[in-house]
Design a protein around this motif. Structure first.
Motif, PDB file in Angstrom:
ATOM      1  N   VAL A  33       1.068  -1.212  -0.084  1.00 35.00           N
ATOM      2  CA  VAL A  33       0.013  -0.156   0.090  1.00 35.00           C
ATOM      3  C   VAL A  33       0.909   1.283   0.122  1.00 35.00           C
ATOM      4  N   VAL A  34       0.829   2.168  -0.994  1.00 39.25           N
ATOM      5  CA  VAL A  34       1.684   3.856  -1.178  1.00 39.25           C
ATOM      6  C   VAL A  34       0.478   4.298  -0.771  1.00 39.25           C
ATOM      7  N   VAL A  35       0.921   5.123  -0.025  1.00 45.03           N
ATOM      8  CA  VAL A  35      -0.253   6.169   0.101  1.00 45.03           C
ATOM      9  C   VAL A  35       1.091   7.796  -0.245  1.00 45.03           C
ATOM     10  N   SER A  36       0.258   8.687  -1.003  1.00 40.52           N
ATOM     11  CA  SER A  36       0.277   9.736  -2.131  1.00 40.52           C
ATOM     12  C   SER A  36       0.025  10.912  -1.080  1.00 40.52           C
ATOM     13  N   SER A  37       0.404  12.161  -1.663  1.00 44.33           N
ATOM     14  CA  SER A  37      -0.227  13.202  -0.957  1.00 44.33           C
ATOM     15  C   SER A  37      -1.401  13.800  -1.728  1.00 44.33           C
ATOM     16  N   ASP A  38      -1.046  13.411  -2.626  1.00 40.14           N
ATOM     17  CA  ASP A  38      -2.079  13.668  -4.561  1.00 40.14           C
ATOM     18  C   ASP A  38      -3.017  13.079  -4.445  1.00 40.14           C
ATOM     19  N   GLY A  39      -4.525  13.082  -5.160  1.00 35.57           N
ATOM     20  CA  GLY A  39      -5.160  12.187  -5.082  1.00 35.57           C
ATOM     21  C   GLY A  39      -4.593  11.012  -6.613  1.00 35.57           C
ATOM     22  N   PRO A  40      -5.721   9.841  -5.901  1.00 35.43           N
ATOM     23  CA  PRO A  40      -5.666   9.417  -5.375  1.00 35.43           C
ATOM     24  C   PRO A  40      -4.649   8.659  -4.293  1.00 35.43           C
ATOM     25  N   THR A  41      -5.101   8.945  -2.946  1.00 38.72           N
ATOM     26  CA  THR A  41      -4.387   9.007  -2.001  1.00 38.72           C
ATOM     27  C   THR A  41      -3.603   7.678  -1.159  1.00 38.72           C
ATOM     28  N   LEU A  60       9.164   1.735 -10.082  1.00 37.84           N
ATOM     29  CA  LEU A  60       8.606   0.757 -11.119  1.00 37.84           C
ATOM     30  C   LEU A  60       8.336   1.046 -12.219  1.00 37.84           C
ATOM     31  N   SER A  61       7.314  -0.660 -12.822  1.00 39.12           N
ATOM     32  CA  SER A  61       7.977  -0.522 -14.278  1.00 39.12           C
ATOM     33  C   SER A  61       6.336   0.327 -14.710  1.00 39.12           C
ATOM     34  N   VAL A  62       5.852   0.851 -14.163  1.00 37.36           N
ATOM     35  CA  VAL A  62       3.746   1.160 -14.937  1.00 37.36           C
ATOM     36  C   VAL A  62       4.194   2.522 -14.059  1.00 37.36           C
ATOM     37  N   THR A  63       2.817   3.150 -14.828  1.00 37.44           N
ATOM     38  CA  THR A  63       2.573   4.861 -14.614  1.00 37.44           C
ATOM     39  C   THR A  63       2.017   4.320 -13.384  1.00 37.44           C
ATOM     40  N   ARG A  64       1.302   6.546 -12.550  1.00 43.96           N
ATOM     41  CA  ARG A  64       0.882   6.131 -11.579  1.00 43.96           C
ATOM     42  C   ARG A  64      -0.593   6.121 -12.861  1.00 43.96           C
ATOM     43  N   GLU A  65      -0.836   6.388 -13.599  1.00 46.93           N
ATOM     44  CA  GLU A  65      -1.994   6.374 -15.023  1.00 46.93           C
ATOM     45  C   GLU A  65      -1.990   4.994 -14.964  1.00 46.93           C
ATOM     46  N   ASP A  66      -1.276   3.790 -15.323  1.00 48.86           N
ATOM     47  CA  ASP A  66      -1.220   2.462 -15.444  1.00 48.86           C
ATOM     48  C   ASP A  66      -2.091   1.974 -13.994  1.00 48.86           C
ATOM     49  N   LEU A  67      -1.381   2.479 -12.600  1.00 50.32           N
ATOM     50  CA  LEU A  67      -1.992   2.109 -11.774  1.00 50.32           C
ATOM     51  C   LEU A  67      -3.352   2.140 -11.282  1.00 50.32           C
ATOM     52  N   LEU A  68      -3.724   3.844 -11.934  1.00 47.58           N
ATOM     53  CA  LEU A  68      -4.898   4.373 -11.467  1.00 47.58           C
ATOM     54  C   LEU A  68      -6.181   3.539 -12.580  1.00 47.58           C
ATOM     55  N   ASN A  69      -5.570   3.185 -13.610  1.00 50.95           N
ATOM     56  CA  ASN A  69      -6.033   2.771 -14.892  1.00 50.95           C
ATOM     57  C   ASN A  69      -6.660   0.266 -14.683  1.00 50.95           C
ATOM     58  N   ARG A  70      -6.097  -0.143 -13.813  1.00 56.77           N
ATOM     59  CA  ARG A  70      -5.665  -1.253 -13.365  1.00 56.77           C
ATOM     60  C   ARG A  70      -7.090  -1.906 -12.923  1.00 56.77           C
ATOM     61  N   GLY A  71      -7.154  -2.878 -14.083  1.00 63.14           N
ATOM     62  CA  GLY A  71      -8.537  -3.412 -13.528  1.00 63.14           C
ATOM     63  C   GLY A  71      -9.381  -3.608 -14.680  1.00 63.14           C
ATOM     64  N   LYS A  72      -9.570  -2.045 -14.949  1.00 63.29           N
ATOM     65  CA  LYS A  72     -10.949  -1.577 -16.095  1.00 63.29           C
ATOM     66  C   LYS A  72     -10.132  -1.959 -17.257  1.00 63.29           C
ATOM     67  N   GLY A  73     -11.856  -3.024 -17.713  1.00 68.31           N
ATOM     68  CA  GLY A  73     -11.561  -3.543 -19.381  1.00 68.31           C
ATOM     69  C   GLY A  73     -10.733  -4.942 -19.328  1.00 68.31           C
ATOM     70  N   GLU A  74     -10.288  -5.588 -17.898  1.00 63.65           N
ATOM     71  CA  GLU A  74      -9.526  -7.163 -18.159  1.00 63.65           C
ATOM     72  C   GLU A  74     -10.860  -7.365 -18.589  1.00 63.65           C
ATOM     73  N   VAL A  75     -10.740  -9.022 -18.602  1.00 63.30           N
ATOM     74  CA  VAL A  75     -11.121  -9.937 -18.647  1.00 63.30           C
ATOM     75  C   VAL A  75     -11.372 -11.143 -17.715  1.00 63.30           C
ATOM     76  N   PRO A  76     -12.457 -11.008 -16.624  1.00 64.69           N
ATOM     77  CA  PRO A  76     -11.983 -11.774 -15.844  1.00 64.69           C
ATOM     78  C   PRO A  76     -11.384 -13.091 -15.730  1.00 64.69           C
ATOM     79  N   VAL A  77     -10.403 -13.890 -14.805  1.00 67.13           N
ATOM     80  CA  VAL A  77      -9.720 -15.466 -14.782  1.00 67.13           C
ATOM     81  C   VAL A  77     -10.469 -16.064 -13.329  1.00 67.13           C
TER      82      VAL A  77
END
Length: 90
Positions: A33-41, A60-77
């Motif tokens: 769990v990473v806490v940020s000073s700007d949103g999301p926290t 990290l190997s991903v951007t902030r935007e990648d983390l924000l979009n994680r899970g959106k549009g993924e196929v369930p397994v």
């Protein structure tokens, strides 16, 4: 077997572009769990996206935007179900 990287609380975390993401609040065997000073926290960061650990923090190997979009549009397994909004009979 390769040992997982676990970060102590307070460790600085940077995204793939080198921008500060926040600091580690807690970590477990598969995420931290990473806490940020700007949103999301708060970000739930999978350990497998940690690219490098340096004296000044974790990168990290991903951007902030990648983390924000994680899970959106993924196929369930593994038997997960998805609720589809709206009427499918139209």
């Amino acid at each position: 077997m390769e040992e997982q990287q676990i970060a102590p609380p307070g460790t600085m975390v940077y995204d793939a572009s080198g921008e500060p993401l926040g600091t580690v609040e807690s970590s477990g065997p598969s995420s931290m769990v990473v806490v940020s000073s700007d949103g999301p926290t708060e970000f739930d960061v999978p350990i497998d996206v940690v690219f490098e650990t340096r004296a000044d923090g974790m990168y990290l190997s991903v951007t902030r935007e990648d983390l924000l979009n994680r899970g959106k549009g993924e196929v369930p397994v593994d038997g997960d179900t998805v609720e589809i909004p709206g009427d499918l009979d139209t």
